[in-house]
Enzyme design. Structure first.
Site, PDB file in Angstrom:
ATOM      1  N   ASP A  67     -28.347 -10.068 -52.460  1.00 24.97           N
ATOM      2  CA  ASP A  67     -27.483  -9.901 -51.298  1.00 24.97           C
ATOM      3  C   ASP A  67     -26.586 -11.113 -51.056  1.00 24.97           C
ATOM      4  O   ASP A  67     -26.775 -12.173 -51.662  1.00 24.97           O
ATOM      5  CB  ASP A  67     -28.314  -9.596 -50.038  1.00 24.97           C
ATOM      6  CG  ASP A  67     -29.565 -10.485 -49.930  1.00 24.97           C
ATOM      7  OD1 ASP A  67     -29.644 -11.504 -50.645  1.00 24.97           O
ATOM      8  OD2 ASP A  67     -30.450 -10.156 -49.138  1.00 24.97           O
ATOM      9  N   ASN A 136     -39.031  -8.881 -39.874  1.00 27.18           N
ATOM     10  CA  ASN A 136     -39.049  -7.520 -39.307  1.00 27.18           C
ATOM     11  C   ASN A 136     -39.273  -6.501 -40.423  1.00 27.18           C
ATOM     12  O   ASN A 136     -39.129  -5.303 -40.218  1.00 27.18           O
ATOM     13  CB  ASN A 136     -37.741  -7.225 -38.572  1.00 27.18           C
ATOM     14  CG  ASN A 136     -36.551  -7.182 -39.515  1.00 27.18           C
ATOM     15  OD1 ASN A 136     -36.642  -7.630 -40.658  1.00 27.18           O
ATOM     16  ND2 ASN A 136     -35.450  -6.638 -39.059  1.00 27.18           N
ATOM     17  N   HIS A 138     -37.520  -6.456 -43.359  1.00 26.01           N
ATOM     18  CA  HIS A 138     -36.350  -6.143 -44.187  1.00 26.01           C
ATOM     19  C   HIS A 138     -36.540  -6.608 -45.639  1.00 26.01           C
ATOM     20  O   HIS A 138     -37.249  -7.563 -45.922  1.00 26.01           O
ATOM     21  CB  HIS A 138     -35.033  -6.656 -43.578  1.00 26.01           C
ATOM     22  CG  HIS A 138     -34.846  -8.135 -43.603  1.00 26.01           C
ATOM     23  ND1 HIS A 138     -34.341  -8.833 -42.534  1.00 26.01           N
ATOM     24  CD2 HIS A 138     -35.055  -9.065 -44.574  1.00 26.01           C
ATOM     25  CE1 HIS A 138     -34.258 -10.120 -42.843  1.00 26.01           C
ATOM     26  NE2 HIS A 138     -34.694 -10.275 -44.087  1.00 26.01           N
ATOM     27  N   GLU A 143     -32.632  -3.123 -43.509  1.00 28.84           N
ATOM     28  CA  GLU A 143     -33.547  -3.145 -42.373  1.00 28.84           C
ATOM     29  C   GLU A 143     -34.534  -1.971 -42.506  1.00 28.84           C
ATOM     30  O   GLU A 143     -34.273  -1.024 -43.261  1.00 28.84           O
ATOM     31  CB  GLU A 143     -32.744  -3.072 -41.057  1.00 28.84           C
ATOM     32  CG  GLU A 143     -31.739  -4.218 -40.878  1.00 28.84           C
ATOM     33  CD  GLU A 143     -32.377  -5.613 -40.724  1.00 28.84           C
ATOM     34  OE1 GLU A 143     -33.619  -5.744 -40.752  1.00 28.84           O
ATOM     35  OE2 GLU A 143     -31.613  -6.589 -40.602  1.00 28.84           O
TER      36      GLU A 143
HETATM   37  C1  F6R Z   1     -32.884 -13.012 -49.437  1.00 25.71           C
HETATM   38  C2  F6R Z   1     -33.333 -11.760 -48.904  1.00 25.71           C
HETATM   39  C3  F6R Z   1     -34.214 -11.666 -47.686  1.00 25.71           C
HETATM   40  C4  F6R Z   1     -35.391 -12.635 -47.712  1.00 25.71           C
HETATM   41  C5  F6R Z   1     -36.246 -12.463 -46.452  1.00 25.71           C
HETATM   42  C6  F6R Z   1     -37.409 -13.418 -46.432  1.00 25.71           C
HETATM   43  O1  F6R Z   1     -32.066 -12.832 -50.559  1.00 25.71           O
HETATM   44  O2  F6R Z   1     -32.977 -10.790 -49.433  1.00 25.71           O
HETATM   45  O3  F6R Z   1     -34.683 -10.348 -47.567  1.00 25.71           O
HETATM   46  O4  F6R Z   1     -36.179 -12.416 -48.842  1.00 25.71           O
HETATM   47  O5  F6R Z   1     -35.461 -12.645 -45.320  1.00 25.71           O
HETATM   48  O6  F6R Z   1     -36.936 -14.720 -46.372  1.00 25.71           O
HETATM   49  P1  F6R Z   1     -37.906 -16.006 -46.345  1.00 25.71           P
HETATM   50  O7  F6R Z   1     -38.333 -16.255 -47.743  1.00 25.71           O
HETATM   51  O8  F6R Z   1     -37.023 -17.093 -45.830  1.00 25.71           O
HETATM   52  O9  F6R Z   1     -39.035 -15.676 -45.442  1.00 25.71           O
END
Ligand code: F6R
Length: 209
Positions: A67, A136, A138, A143
Site C-alpha cells: 500500500d 482495528n 485492517h 478496513e
Molecule cells: C502497512 C500495512 C498496515 C500495517 C498495520 C500494522 O503496509 O499495510 O496494514 O501492517 O497497520 O502496522 P504495525 O506493524 O505498525 O502495527
C-alpha cells in the site's frame, strides 16, 4: 494454517526473516509482497544483516508493497516508498527495477491500480506475502468491512486508522485521508502468506484468534 508463538520481538524478527530466506533459497527469483508499519523493522534489519554477510541474495528477488498513502510523493519521509528504500532496499542487493511500489501521486488512480495488478500477474504472482494487522483489524489499508474479492484500489482511511498512524506524523491532521492498497482478493492470490500479531500492542485482536 500454522501458528507459531514467539517469546519476544527479537524472535519474531529472526523467525520471519528466516521464512523469507527459506523462500528465496527455494526460489531465487521469488516474488515477495511486503508491508510497512512498525512491526517489520526488526525483520528488515535482520534481512539486511544476513544479506551483508552473504547469507541471502536478493539480486533476483521481485517485490510488491501492499500500500501507499494517496497524496504523498515517493520523497516524502512518511511515504511508504521512502520508508521501504530508507529502511530496507537501499541496504540490500536488490535491483531497482525489481522493486514495485504504488505511486501515491498518480494522476490516474484507475490506471495505476490496473497496472499494479498486471505487473503482479506478469511476475507470476506473489510467492510469499508478509502482512501486519492494524489495531482495528485492517490488512494493508483494507478496513475490516471491505469486500473479500477487491483488487488494488483507492480507500478512505477510517478515523481510527488515521489516529493510529498519526504516531508517524507531527499530528493527525498531517495524515493523508486516503490510500491505495492491494485488495483482499489480490492478497489472497498469494501462494503463501504469513502475518504477525503482537500481543502487547493488540491484545484484543489476539483474543479473537
Ligand atoms: C502497512 C500495512 C498496515 C500495517 C498495520 C500494522 O503496509 O499495510 O496494514 O501492517 O497497520 O502496522 P504495525 O506493524 O505498525 O502495527
Amino acid at each position: 494454517m500454522k501458528v507459531t508463538i514467539v517469546r519476544d520481538y527479537n524472535e519474531l524478527s529472526s523467525k520471519t526473516a528466516q521464512l523469507i530466506i527459506e523462500q528465496i533459497i527455494n526460489k531465487k527469483n521469488s516474488v515477495l509482497g511486503l508491508a510497512t508499519g512498525s512491526t517489520p523493522n526488526g525483520m528488515y534489519k535482520e534481512l539486511i544483516r544476513l544479506n551483508q554477510e552473504g547469507k541471502v541474495d536478493f539480486s533476483e528477488v521481485i517485490t510488491f508493497n501492499l500500500d501507499e498513502y494517496y497524496g504523498l510523493s515517493p520523497e516524502h519521509p512518511q511515504s511508504y516508498h521512502f520508508f521501504m528504500w530508507d529502511s530496507f532496499f537501499k541496504h540490500i542487493n536488490i535491483k531497482k527495477e525489481n522493486v514495485h511500489l504504488l505511486n501515491g501521486i498518480t494522476e490516474n488512480i484507475a490506471k495505476e491500480c490496473k497496472q499494479y495488478e498486471a505487473l503482479i500477474q506478469k511476475s507470476g504472482g506473489i510467492d510469499l506475502q508478509v502482512l501486519g494487522i492494524g489495531n482495528n483489524g485492517h490488512i494493508g489499508f483494507n478496513e475490516p468491512d471491505i469486500s473479500l474479492n477487491g483488487r488494488t484500489h483507492l480507500v478512505n482511511l477510517t478515523a481510527k486508522t488515521i489516529r493510529a498512524n498519526s504516531r508517524f506524523f507531527n499530528n493527525a491532521r498531517e495524515v493523508p485521508k486516503q490510500a491505495i492498497t492491494m485488495g483482499i482478493g489480490t492478497i489472497m492470490q498469494a501462494k503463501k502468506i504469513f502475518y504477525w500479531l503482537t500481543a502487547k500492542e493488540k491484545p484484543g485482536l489476539l483474543k479473537e484468534q
